[in-house]
Design a protein around this motif. Structure first.
Motif: not given
Length: 133
Positions: A48-58
């Motif tokens: 459900k939150y896959f599109e926010y993975t980039w925030l986690s990576l950052l």
């Protein structure tokens, strides 16, 4: 594992810098592992939150903040309380100001960027204090 060893032995600045380099490589390795595995984990467990993975990576770049532990603990061992107090006050104020500005203007992305900027400045500041102490 170095922190108890540091407190109980007579490590000098040169030894701390050697351990600092090793610790840096370990943290960079941890970040690389996280960057590789996080998208898969997010896709499987948090689709459900896959599109926010980039925030986690950052945000994973803030792992670099662990580097401040070695010079900080050396200063504790050397009983440099005044320098430690100044560092704690400056970095706390910096984090508050950056977080407020970041969240106010950019939301979650601003909060993540504030933490990354804080981490870099904290490492640079404690390293500068460590080298001058």
């Amino acid at each position: 594992l170095i922190l108890p060893k540091m407190a109980s032995s007579n490590l000098n600045k040169k030894d701390v810098l050697i351990h600092f380099k090793k610790f840096f490589l370990m943290i960079v390795g941890l970040i690389v592992i996280y960057v590789i595995t996080a998208p898969v984990i997010y896709y499987i467990l948090y689709s459900k939150y896959f599109e926010y993975t980039w925030l986690s990576l950052l945000y994973s770049l803030t792992f670099i903040n662990f580097l401040y532990l070695l010079p900080y603990n050396y200063l504790i061992k050397e009983k440099k309380r005044e320098l430690i107090n100044k560092f704690n006050i400056l970095t706390a104020l910096l984090l508050m100001v950056l977080s407020f500005i970041g969240v106010f203007y950019y939301g979650v992305f601003g909060a993540v960027m504030a933490r990354i900027i804080y981490s870099v400045v904290a490492i640079l500041l404690i390293t500068l204090i460590f080298l001058r102490a």
